[in-house]
Write an enzyme that holds these catalytic residues in place. Structure first.
Site, PDB file in Angstrom:
ATOM      1  CG  ASP A   1      11.710   5.002   2.698  1.00 27.39           C
ATOM      2  OD1 ASP A   1      12.131   4.253   3.174  1.00 27.39           O
ATOM      3  OD2 ASP A   1      11.021   5.881   1.513  1.00 27.39           O
TER       4      ASP A   1
ATOM      5  CD  GLU B   1       1.165  -9.595  -0.962  1.00 28.04           C
ATOM      6  OE1 GLU B   1       2.180  -9.563  -0.544  1.00 28.04           O
ATOM      7  OE2 GLU B   1      -0.021 -10.111  -1.029  1.00 28.04           O
TER       8      GLU B   1
ATOM      9  CG  ASN C   1      -1.015  -6.683  -3.743  1.00 26.98           C
ATOM     10  OD1 ASN C   1      -0.227  -5.676  -3.614  1.00 26.98           O
ATOM     11  ND2 ASN C   1       0.297  -7.336  -3.097  1.00 26.98           N
TER      12      ASN C   1
END
Length: 412
Positions: free
Chosen positions: A237, A194, A136
């Site tokens: 963020d 991925e 991952n």
């Protein structure tokens, strides 16, 4: 293409600016990147470290297209094909690395905003391996809390599941090959690698290190969970607003490896690179899900929606309920979406005025509005920051009556 090769190519194209004077890693480096959003910035001398830092590397779709040998129009479809047809990787020999002391102070880790809790690693891709689930790749912001300690913001998604199933050690890769940098931001089903998606985008160099597959990167950190949690945040963020403080897992850095002449990559939070890498990979994922219910022609995660919370979906409508089915499919594909607009094929989804025109002439709230109350994004400051519960709206801006389509088309 290795990370330094991409930086060199950006410089040849006039897309990179070098700063040779010493730069303070606290705020000054981020300020320079913020002042130059449309080019990469190479800081040759970051105070306190011998390693140069690069920001704004993936500042536009053109950079990603260049790195992956495709066009801007073909980029989205290339990502979609890679998701649908991932390619297994072949292991190669471990390249040359220098072993550094397990001391994070040797890296030019930046504090980007005065309101942040401290210095953050923002471009680190976590490479986790599980014997049954595979590999991952995922991004997690990482707060420095000691010379060999980080606190990672880990959402209840795949890395969290790997940890729940016994993974205690993983690799943090910084200065990644472009296809790794992109694949780390792609969301797929648990168990789909991925790393194999990255290999389908463009062949990746992968080797076995620390008993797991590791993609080649400029800097590699071997991290081990300590079993403790510590406060993480506040942190600016993608929305440009402060995310809240939470108790998150702590890791200890056991080893640090760096390429000779390594470059450190940092992503400016809420900057163009952050928005592109985080938001754009959601477009093909939404396309894939919408295509299950009707024909999807294109998807745009809009910059006005912080490249995360808003999407415009273009479909070829053949049935009366296609617009509403597309809305629900988009929400399934990207669960952080807050508002979705679905339009017909004659609307340019990259032109906000055209989308607004479709809303003005084809939309009736009593008929074409979908309202959902469910978990969305914790990054939306108007949502419940703990439960993520929010109100989601879907706007069906397609022609309401296909038999009277000429009534809703702009005259030539």
């Amino acid at each position: 293409m290795k990370f330094p090769e991409l930086v060199e190519r950006l410089e040849r194209k006039g897309w990179l600016m070098r700063i040779q004077s010493p730069v303070d890693p606290k705020l000054e480096a981020a300020k320079i990147a913020r002042q130059h959003p449309n080019q990469a910035v190479l800081l040759e001398r970051v105070k306190g470290s011998s390693i140069p830092a690069v920001l704004n590397v993936f500042f536009s779709r053109a950079v990603l297209a260049e790195a992956l040998n495709t066009s801007m129009l073909g980029l989205k479809h290339k990502i979609l094909r890679a998701i649908q047809e991932p390619k297994p990787v072949k292991l190669s020999r471990v390249p040359e690395y220098e072993r550094l002391d397990a001391d994070l102070r040797k890296l030019p880790i930046l504090q980007h905003y005065s309101s942040d809790a401290g210095k953050y690693i923002t471009a680190g891709v976590v490479v986790a391996h599980h014997p049954k689930l595979g590999v991952n790749l995922s991004y997690h912001r990482m707060l420095v809390v000691g010379n060999d300690r980080l606190v990672l913001r880990i959402l209840p998604r795949h890395l969290n599941e790997f940890i729940r199933r016994g993974v205690r050690q993983f690799v943090i890769a910084i200065g990644n090959q472009p296809q790794i940098a992109l694949a780390g931001a792609i969301s797929v089903e648990l168990g789909q690698s991925e790393l194999e998606i990255a290999n389908a985008l463009k062949p990746v160099r992968v080797f076995e290190l620390w008993n797991q597959p590791v993609p080649e990167a400029e800097i590699l950190l071997l991290a081990e969970l300590t079993g403790k949690t510590r406060e993480e945040g506040p942190f600016v963020d993608i929305t440009g607003t402060l995310d809240i403080v939470r108790s998150q897992p702590e890791v200890r850095i056991k080893e640090i490896l760096a390429k000779p002449g390594a470059l450190y990559h940092s992503i400016l939070p809420a900057g163009p690179e952050h928005r592109l890498l985080m938001g754009m990979p959601k477009e093909p994922v939404i396309m894939q899900e919408v295509n299950k219910v009707c024909e999807c022609l294109d998807v745009h995660i809009t910059p006005g929606g912080c490249s995360w919370l808003h999407a415009v979906v273009k479909i070829r409508k053949r049935h009366p309920d296609d617009g509403k089915r597309a809305i629900l499919a988009a929400f399934r594909a990207h669960r952080s979406l807050k508002h979705v607009w679905v339009v017909d094929e004659d609307i340019d989804i990259y032109n906000a005025e055209e989308v607004e025109w479709a809303m003005a002439t084809r939309f009736q709230g009593s008929r074409d509005l979908i309202i959902k109350r469910e978990a969305g994004s914790s990054l939306d400051p108007s949502a419940n920051q703990r439960t993520r519960v929010t109100t989601k709206l879907g706007f069906d801006l397609t022609v309401p009556d296909l038999s009277k389509k000429s009534k809703f088309v702009r005259a030539e």
